[in-house]
Design a protein around this motif. Sequence first.
Motif, PDB file in Angstrom:
ATOM      1  N   UNK A 109      33.156  43.924  45.613  1.00  0.00           N
ATOM      2  CA  UNK A 109      33.264  43.887  44.142  1.00  0.00           C
ATOM      3  C   UNK A 109      33.472  45.318  43.612  1.00  0.00           C
ATOM      4  N   UNK A 110      32.727  46.262  44.172  1.00  0.00           N
ATOM      5  CA  UNK A 110      32.881  47.667  43.737  1.00  0.00           C
ATOM      6  C   UNK A 110      34.317  48.147  43.984  1.00  0.00           C
ATOM      7  N   UNK A 111      34.883  47.795  45.124  1.00  0.00           N
ATOM      8  CA  UNK A 111      36.254  48.263  45.415  1.00  0.00           C
ATOM      9  C   UNK A 111      37.263  47.578  44.490  1.00  0.00           C
ATOM     10  N   UNK A 112      36.998  46.329  44.124  1.00  0.00           N
ATOM     11  CA  UNK A 112      37.903  45.630  43.191  1.00  0.00           C
ATOM     12  C   UNK A 112      37.872  46.307  41.817  1.00  0.00           C
ATOM     13  N   UNK A 113      36.685  46.680  41.378  1.00  0.00           N
ATOM     14  CA  UNK A 113      36.567  47.324  40.061  1.00  0.00           C
ATOM     15  C   UNK A 113      37.279  48.689  40.075  1.00  0.00           C
ATOM     16  N   UNK A 114      37.111  49.422  41.163  1.00  0.00           N
ATOM     17  CA  UNK A 114      37.823  50.710  41.268  1.00  0.00           C
ATOM     18  C   UNK A 114      39.332  50.493  41.177  1.00  0.00           C
ATOM     19  N   UNK A 115      39.796  49.459  41.845  1.00  0.00           N
ATOM     20  CA  UNK A 115      41.231  49.155  41.879  1.00  0.00           C
ATOM     21  C   UNK A 115      41.748  48.805  40.476  1.00  0.00           C
ATOM     22  N   UNK A 116      40.996  47.948  39.787  1.00  0.00           N
ATOM     23  CA  UNK A 116      41.407  47.517  38.443  1.00  0.00           C
ATOM     24  C   UNK A 116      41.345  48.697  37.478  1.00  0.00           C
ATOM     25  N   UNK A 117      40.314  49.509  37.604  1.00  0.00           N
ATOM     26  CA  UNK A 117      40.188  50.679  36.719  1.00  0.00           C
ATOM     27  C   UNK A 117      41.364  51.629  36.923  1.00  0.00           C
ATOM     28  N   UNK A 118      41.777  51.792  38.166  1.00  0.00           N
ATOM     29  CA  UNK A 118      42.862  52.738  38.460  1.00  0.00           C
ATOM     30  C   UNK A 118      44.214  52.204  37.987  1.00  0.00           C
ATOM     31  N   UNK A 119      44.507  50.937  38.247  1.00  0.00           N
ATOM     32  CA  UNK A 119      45.878  50.455  38.032  1.00  0.00           C
ATOM     33  C   UNK A 119      46.008  49.148  37.274  1.00  0.00           C
ATOM     34  N   UNK A 120      44.892  48.615  36.776  1.00  0.00           N
ATOM     35  CA  UNK A 120      44.968  47.357  36.017  1.00  0.00           C
ATOM     36  C   UNK A 120      45.773  47.555  34.737  1.00  0.00           C
ATOM     37  N   UNK A 121      46.433  46.466  34.317  1.00  0.00           N
ATOM     38  CA  UNK A 121      47.248  46.525  33.102  1.00  0.00           C
ATOM     39  C   UNK A 121      46.349  46.306  31.888  1.00  0.00           C
ATOM     40  N   UNK A 122      46.446  47.208  30.939  1.00  0.00           N
ATOM     41  CA  UNK A 122      45.569  47.150  29.770  1.00  0.00           C
ATOM     42  C   UNK A 122      45.646  45.781  29.090  1.00  0.00           C
ATOM     43  N   UNK A 123      44.476  45.255  28.726  1.00  0.00           N
ATOM     44  CA  UNK A 123      44.409  43.962  28.035  1.00  0.00           C
ATOM     45  C   UNK A 123      44.350  42.777  28.986  1.00  0.00           C
ATOM     46  N   UNK A 124      44.520  43.035  30.299  1.00  0.00           N
ATOM     47  CA  UNK A 124      44.568  41.922  31.263  1.00  0.00           C
ATOM     48  C   UNK A 124      43.181  41.575  31.807  1.00  0.00           C
ATOM     49  N   UNK A 125      43.121  40.343  32.311  1.00  0.00           N
ATOM     50  CA  UNK A 125      41.909  39.846  32.967  1.00  0.00           C
ATOM     51  C   UNK A 125      42.223  39.672  34.453  1.00  0.00           C
ATOM     52  N   UNK A 126      41.291  40.065  35.313  1.00  0.00           N
ATOM     53  CA  UNK A 126      41.469  39.892  36.766  1.00  0.00           C
ATOM     54  C   UNK A 126      40.275  39.126  37.335  1.00  0.00           C
TER      55      UNK A 126
END
Length: 351
Positions: free
Chosen positions: A230-247
Motif C-alpha cells: 500500500x505504501x508503494x502504491x501511494x508513492x506511485x500515485x503521488x509521483x505520477x497520478x493524474x490530478x483529480x483521479x481516483x485509483x
Amino acid sequence: MILVTGGAGFIGANFVLDWLAQHDEPVLNLDKLTYAGNLESLATLKGDARHVFVQGDIGNSELVSGLLVQYQPRAVVNFAAESHVDRSIHGPEDFIQTNIVGTFRLLESVRAYWGSLGQTEQATFRFLHVSTDEVYGSLAPLAPAFTEQHRYEPNSPYSASKAASDHLVRAYHHTYGLPVLTTNCSNNYGPFHFPEKLIPLMIVNALAGKPLPVYGDGMQIRDWLFVKDHASAIRRVLADGKVGEVYNVGGWNEKPNVEIVHTICDLLDQLRPRSDGKSYKAQITFVKDRPGHDRRYAIDAGKLERELGWKPAETFDTGIRKTVQWYLDNPDWVAHVQSGAYRDWISTQYQ
Ligand code: NAD
Ligand code: TYD
C-alpha cells in the motif's frame, strides 16, 4: 518536505518508515495520538532529523495552517482517520468528527495555503487522500470486483464517513481546483497493526491462549494487501497520478475470514507450536455477527497497474508469513499497546 497526517497509525507509520527508507525528503508527521496512534511504531526514527513529529488534530485549523506556513510542504498525504468498523457501530461520533469534519477543516487549511503559493508550486502541489474500498459497499458472490466507477454504497458509519470525506476531496478539486488524488484500498495487514483488527487480533489471542472470535459464519470475503505494498502504491500515485483521479489499490487476494484464521493457526503451529501439541485451530470460536456486516469486498486494481505500472510485491502467502513472524519477534510492542483502554474495548466487544 511532505506533510503526512495520521503517521503514527498502522498504515501511516509503515508509510513514513518506507518513505524515509527510499530517500531523504523529510516528513512532517501530524497525528493526534488517539488510542490507535503509537510513537513506538516510529522508534527507529528517534533522533532522525528527517522526521518531525507534531501531536495535533487535523481539525485544528490554527495549528494546521501554522504548520503549513512554517514547513511549506509540497504535498499532503492524509491518513488521519478513525478506522475500525466495530468501533464506529458502538460510537459513530468520533468518526463524523475526524473523518468528515476533520477532513473538511484540513481541506480548508490546505486550500488557503495552496492559494498563497506561487504558480509553479501550485501546479506541482498534491493533496493525496487515503481512502478505502468499503465506500463501495458489499458485493454479491459472483459480481465483478470494484472499479473506480462503482457506485458509492457505504453501509457502516465508518464507510459512510470515509465516503463523505472522499466527496469533499472531489469537490475541492472541481470547485477550487485543488490538485487532489484519491486512493481506495482494500484491507491491509502487516507489522504495527493494532490488535483490534482481524489479523493481529487472531495472532495475539492465539498466542495468549484466548478464543479466536470469528463473526457469523466466517464466510465474509475481504481482499488483503500487505501494508508495504500500500505504501508503494501511494508513492506511485503521488509521483505520477493524474490530478483529480481516483485509483483503486488491492492485492488480488480475495479470501474468506475463516481461511485467514486457519492460515494464521497453521503458521503458528509451525513457528510456535502450542505446548499441548494441539493446533491453535482448537481456539476458534464462532460469535455473534457484526450488525450490517458487508459480505464481500474485492478490488480491481487494474487502472493503477495499466496507467502507473504498480503491482503488489507480496503474495498473501509471503506477506502473512512475514506478518506472523513480526508479531512473534515483537512481543514488547504488542504488550505496550494492550493498555487498559485496549482491554476495555476487547471486553465491550467480545462479552
Ligand atoms: P489507524 O486507526 O491505525 O491509524 C489512524 C491514525 O490517525 C492514528 O495514528 C490516530 O492517532 C490518527 N488520528 C485519528 N484522528 C486524528 C485526528 N483527528 N487528527 C490527527 N490524527 C488523527 O488507521 P490505519 O489502518 O492506519 O488507516 C489509515 C488510513 O487508511 C485511514 O484513513 C483508513 O480509512 C485508510 N484505510 C485503511 C485500511 C486498513 O485496512 N487499515 C484500508 C484502506 C484504507
Ligand atoms: P476488520 O479487520 O475489522 O476489517 P474490516 O471490517 O474493515 O474489513 O475485519 C475483517 C473481517 O474480519 C470482517 O469481515 C470482520 C471479521 N472479524 C471477525 O470475524 N472477528 C473479529 O474479531 C474481527 C475484529 C473481525
